[in-house]
Design an enzyme around this catalytic site. Structure first.
Site, short mmCIF file in Angstrom:
data_model
loop_
_atom_site.label_atom_id
_atom_site.label_comp_id
_atom_site.label_asym_id
_atom_site.label_seq_id
_atom_site.Cartn_x
_atom_site.Cartn_y
_atom_site.Cartn_z
N GLU A 27 0.84 -1.21 0.00
CA GLU A 27 0.00 0.00 0.00
C GLU A 27 0.87 1.25 0.00
O GLU A 27 2.07 1.19 0.25
CB GLU A 27 -0.91 -0.01 1.22
CG GLU A 27 -0.13 -0.14 2.53
CD GLU A 27 -0.79 0.57 3.68
OE1 GLU A 27 -0.90 1.80 3.62
OE2 GLU A 27 -1.17 -0.11 4.65
N LYS A 89 -5.78 10.60 0.99
CA LYS A 89 -5.83 9.23 1.51
C LYS A 89 -7.06 8.61 0.85
O LYS A 89 -8.18 9.05 1.08
CB LYS A 89 -5.96 9.28 3.03
CG LYS A 89 -5.89 7.93 3.70
CD LYS A 89 -5.93 8.09 5.21
CE LYS A 89 -6.28 6.77 5.88
NZ LYS A 89 -6.57 6.92 7.31
N VAL A 109 -5.63 -0.04 2.86
CA VAL A 109 -5.76 -1.49 2.68
C VAL A 109 -6.87 -1.78 1.65
O VAL A 109 -6.69 -2.57 0.72
CB VAL A 109 -6.06 -2.19 4.03
CG1 VAL A 109 -6.50 -3.64 3.82
CG2 VAL A 109 -4.84 -2.12 4.94
N ASP A 141 -18.09 4.32 13.42
CA ASP A 141 -16.81 4.44 12.73
C ASP A 141 -16.18 3.06 12.56
O ASP A 141 -15.56 2.53 13.48
CB ASP A 141 -15.87 5.38 13.50
CG ASP A 141 -14.61 5.72 12.71
OD1 ASP A 141 -14.39 5.10 11.65
OD2 ASP A 141 -13.85 6.60 13.14
N SER A 143 -13.88 0.82 9.74
CA SER A 143 -13.03 0.95 8.55
C SER A 143 -13.59 0.15 7.37
O SER A 143 -14.05 -0.98 7.52
CB SER A 143 -11.63 0.44 8.87
OG SER A 143 -10.88 0.32 7.67
N ALA A 144 -13.49 0.76 6.18
CA ALA A 144 -13.89 0.08 4.95
C ALA A 144 -13.00 -1.14 4.67
O ALA A 144 -13.37 -2.00 3.86
CB ALA A 144 -13.82 1.06 3.77
N ASP A 145 -11.84 -1.23 5.34
CA ASP A 145 -10.95 -2.39 5.16
C ASP A 145 -11.70 -3.70 5.43
O ASP A 145 -11.50 -4.72 4.76
CB ASP A 145 -9.75 -2.34 6.12
CG ASP A 145 -8.81 -1.17 5.85
OD1 ASP A 145 -9.03 -0.45 4.86
OD2 ASP A 145 -7.87 -0.98 6.65
N LYS A 162 -4.63 -2.55 14.36
CA LYS A 162 -3.98 -1.56 15.21
C LYS A 162 -4.71 -1.51 16.55
O LYS A 162 -5.93 -1.48 16.59
CB LYS A 162 -4.00 -0.19 14.54
CG LYS A 162 -3.28 -0.18 13.20
CD LYS A 162 -3.28 1.20 12.58
CE LYS A 162 -2.55 1.18 11.26
NZ LYS A 162 -3.42 0.85 10.12
#
Length: 306
Positions: A27, A89, A109, A141, A143-145, A162
């Site tokens: 990435e 980003k 990602v 919230d 993540s789209a990951d 993380k």
């Protein structure tokens, strides 16, 4: 392999994919938003070198001038590193607009998986994935990951999620979406800076050949989802859990106070944790990326034998 009219695959990467040789995607958010210049560029080039040493071709992924790029030149990596936070980003929701506008984007990602899959690349090495943020039951919230892992058949080798995230909820979300979470040589989910989290993974797998076999079986069965391989940070670079957790608590409280949210959250938290730990967290971050690159290259090489 579907050639997309917005996609540029570097000649080296295209030749490797066509010949069935091992390729590992990387990435670019880690370059523009993950570390300061010139450390970001040095790290990116070193990661590429490690992948080559382990028998695979590196394909760093980004969006440059509205083109989806699979395989960057050292000059392009330098450009992203110098431009830093001025680069967008880019998550899935950003791709169409950035391409239409002819802009640059550093891939997360999510977008790295999308572009890797378009280019016929099956294995991707990163630092840590995004996940369900602390307090997501009120902020939503997430993540789209995680959604991408559910829908795009790429193996993602990371050091866990993380630890700024809610790890329990992240695992629940992946389970709901049918994403296998594998511990490499561990039954416990690694938490990025540390080897332990107190949470269990779905399966422990101990060799690159077994990882490749599991991914290949999923592919042959037409399973749409990706596979998450969590590879613990090497013991020598693992941080003290109490030190890192207290730094995370402080950083999360500061983010709340300052009203930081959305896609600014992770870069803010990582930078704050780096300041609190006197840079130790950045050193750990670099080492775990090197470790993941090694494992990803070895696994990609095994996958090509199947």
């Amino acid at each position: 392999m579907s050639m997309n009219k917005y996609l540029d695959v570097s000649p080296e990467v295209a030749a490797a994919v066509a010949a069935g040789k091992p390729v590992v995607a990387l990435e670019s958010t880690i370059i523009s938003h993950g570390m300061p210049y010139p450390q970001n560029v040095e790290t990116a080039l070193k990661v590429e070198a490690i992948i080559r040493e382990n028998g695979a071709v590196p394909a760093t992924i980004a969006i440059l001038g509205g083109r989806l790029k699979a395989g960057l030149s050292p000059e392009e990596i330098e450009y992203l590193g110098k431009k830093g936070h001025a680069v967008n980003k880019a998550s899935r929701r950003d791709l169409a607009v950035l391409v239409a506008r002819g802009e640059d984007g550093a891939t997360t990602v999510t977008t790295t998986m999308i572009i890797a899959h378009m280019a016929g690349i099956k294995v991707f090495a990163t630092g840590g994935i995004g996940g369900v943020h602390r307090g997501a039951e009120t902020t939503m919230d997430i993540s789209a990951d995680l959604e991408e892992l559910a829908n795009t058949p790429v193996m993602v080798v990371c050091a866990g999620a993380k630890s700024i995230l809610d790890l329990g909820l992240t695992l629940e979300y992946l389970e709901t979406h049918g994403v296998p979470v594998i511990g490499y040589g561990t039954k416990e989910l690694p938490a990025f800076y540390t080897r332990k989290s107190g949470f269990s993974v779905d399966y422990e797998i101990d060799t690159p050949a077994e990882l490749a076999a599991a991914f290949h079986a999923g592919e042959e069965m037409g399973m749409r989802s990706g596979m998450l391989v969590t590879n613990p940070i090497p013991e020598a670079y693992s941080m003290d859990a109490d030190v890192i957790n207290s730094a995370i608590e402080k950083a999360v409280a500061m983010a709340k106070e300052q009203g930081v949210h959305g896609k600014e959250t992770t870069p803010f938290l990582l930078a704050t944790i780096k300041d609190i730990t006197g840079g130790d967290s950045l050193d750990s971050n670099i080492q775990l990326v090197f470790n993941n690159a090694r494992l990803a290259a070895q696994t990609a090489a095994e996958l090509c034998k199947l």
